[in-house]
Design a protein around this motif. Sequence first.
Motif, PDB file in Angstrom:
ATOM      1  N   GLY A 329       0.796  -1.230   0.000  1.00 20.19           N
ATOM      2  CA  GLY A 329       0.000   0.000   0.000  1.00 20.19           C
ATOM      3  C   GLY A 329       0.818   1.266   0.000  1.00 20.19           C
ATOM      4  N   GLY A 330       2.050   1.199   0.488  1.00 26.09           N
ATOM      5  CA  GLY A 330       2.879   2.393   0.562  1.00 26.09           C
ATOM      6  C   GLY A 330       3.963   2.414  -0.490  1.00 26.09           C
ATOM      7  N   VAL A 331       3.685   1.867  -1.676  1.00 26.07           N
ATOM      8  CA  VAL A 331       4.683   1.746  -2.730  1.00 26.07           C
ATOM      9  C   VAL A 331       5.159   3.122  -3.201  1.00 26.07           C
ATOM     10  N   THR A 332       6.451   3.222  -3.510  1.00 28.68           N
ATOM     11  CA  THR A 332       7.040   4.457  -4.003  1.00 28.68           C
ATOM     12  C   THR A 332       7.276   4.358  -5.509  1.00 28.68           C
ATOM     13  N   THR A 333       7.537   5.514  -6.132  1.00 29.97           N
ATOM     14  CA  THR A 333       7.841   5.532  -7.561  1.00 29.97           C
ATOM     15  C   THR A 333       9.052   4.657  -7.860  1.00 29.97           C
ATOM     16  N   LYS A 334      10.064   4.732  -6.987  1.00 30.03           N
ATOM     17  CA  LYS A 334      11.262   3.925  -7.177  1.00 30.03           C
ATOM     18  C   LYS A 334      10.926   2.432  -7.155  1.00 30.03           C
ATOM     19  N   GLN A 335      10.059   2.025  -6.230  1.00 32.97           N
ATOM     20  CA  GLN A 335       9.695   0.609  -6.142  1.00 32.97           C
ATOM     21  C   GLN A 335       8.900   0.163  -7.358  1.00 32.97           C
ATOM     22  N   VAL A 336       8.053   1.044  -7.897  1.00 36.38           N
ATOM     23  CA  VAL A 336       7.317   0.703  -9.123  1.00 36.38           C
ATOM     24  C   VAL A 336       8.305   0.419 -10.248  1.00 36.38           C
TER      25      VAL A 336
END
Length: 426
Positions: A329-336
Motif C-alpha cells: 500500500g505504501g509503494v514508491t515511484t522507485k519501487q514501481v
Amino acid sequence: MAVTRLSKPLVVQRQIPMMPVRAFMASQVRHLNLHEYQSKQLMAKHNVNVQRFAIAESIDQAENAARGLKADEIVIKAQIHAGGRGKGEFSSGLKSGVHLTRDPAKVPELVKQMLGYKLKTKQTGEDGVIVNKVMIAEALDIAKETYFAILMDRDSGGPVMVGSPDGGMDIEQVAATSPDHIFKTVIDIETGPTEKQTLDMAMKLGFQGKAVAEASEQMQNLYQLFLDVDATQVEINPFGLTPQNKVVCFDAKISFDDNAIFKHPELKAMRDTTEENPREVEAEDCGLNYVGMDGNIGCLVNGAGLALATMDIIKLHGASPANFLDVGGGVTTKQVGQAFKILTDDKNVKTILVNIFGGIASCLTIAEGMVTALTEGPKIKVPIVVRLQGNQVEEGKECLRRSGLNITVKDDLDEAAIMSAQLAAA
C-alpha cells in the motif's frame, strides 16, 4: 560407511498465506536454507556430536583439509540445497555428489570434478545446481541408524519430539509402511523436554546401555538449539550410533521461523543466495513481495489478496501468471520502477497486467509512478494492461492516457485479464 542422507522434511514449508492451489504452477518459498556444513556448525556450538569436518572452496583447501583431518577414511560431499546428492551426477561426468576415500591424495582429483560444475539430483531439476563448496569430513561407520526430530506441531500447539528406530530413510515412507515405528512426544513449551521424556525416546529408538543416557543428552542439546535459533524444525537423519558406542548426528535439516530471522543476524549472514531465484532476492532487497512462477503474464498488484485474485482470474481465462507480486500500500515511484524491471527480467513474460485498487496509495500516485518508471527507466517492450479502481481512479487513468505510453487501460478486471491473455498468446 557414513553416507549422509538429506531426508525430506517432515512438515510442509511455509508458503504465502492462502495461496490458491489452482493458481500455482511452480513457486519458490523465501526462507533461510542452510548447507549441511552450516547446520553442523550450529550443532557443534550447541554440544551436539557431529563428525569432524572442514569446508573447501578450492582444490588446495580440500587437499589441506583432507590431510589435516588425519582420519582413517574421508567423505567428500558437495554442498547444495537439495537432497539425493549421493545419486546425483555432475556436468563434469562425475557420478555422485558423495565420495569416500582412505587416501587424502585422491581428494583433489575428486574435488576438481565437483567445484564449478553443476550437480543434478532428483530435487534440483534438469539444469542442476553449481557446486561452489564441498565438505571434507571424517567418515564414521554406523552401527545403528535412527530418526529424530523436534518440530512445531499445530495439533499440539507447540513443539514435539518425533523419533523412529527406522533411520536412514524418509520418515514419510516409514509412516506409510510402519506407522507403529513412529513415536511422538509433546513438549511443554515452558519447561522443555524432561529427562524422563528424552530417556524414554532414546529407549524407544533402540539405544541400549550407556548409549541411552548419551542419546538423551543429545536430544536435550538439540532442543536447546531448536530454541536458540527460533527453528520450526530440527531433523536428524540418521541419528546414529558408531561401533564405538558414540551417538552422532550424521545429518541435519534445520528450518527456521522466517518472522524471527531479524533476531539472528548471524543466521542471516549464513544465507547463500546463489541457488535462489535472483529476481526473488532482488525483490526482497527492494521491499517487494515477489514469488516467481512459470507463466507468461507478469502481475503487478497492490495487496496480497488482490494479487491472489488476479492470478486466479488469469488462470480462469486460460492463461498462466508469471509471478506473485504485491507492491504493498505504501509503494514508491522507485519501487514501481524496480517492480517493472524484475518483471521484465523474466524472459517468459509476454505481457504485464497491472491491477491496482487505490486506497492508501491512490490510483493517481500509482499511475504517476508508472509513468515516471516507464519513461525514465529502460524501455519496456512488452505490452502493458492496466486496471485501476478506487481513490482518484479518473485522475489516474487520465495520467496514463496523457503519457503516450503503450498502455491499455481497462475498467473491468475480467476484460483486463482476457486482453492480457490474448496479448501473451499473440
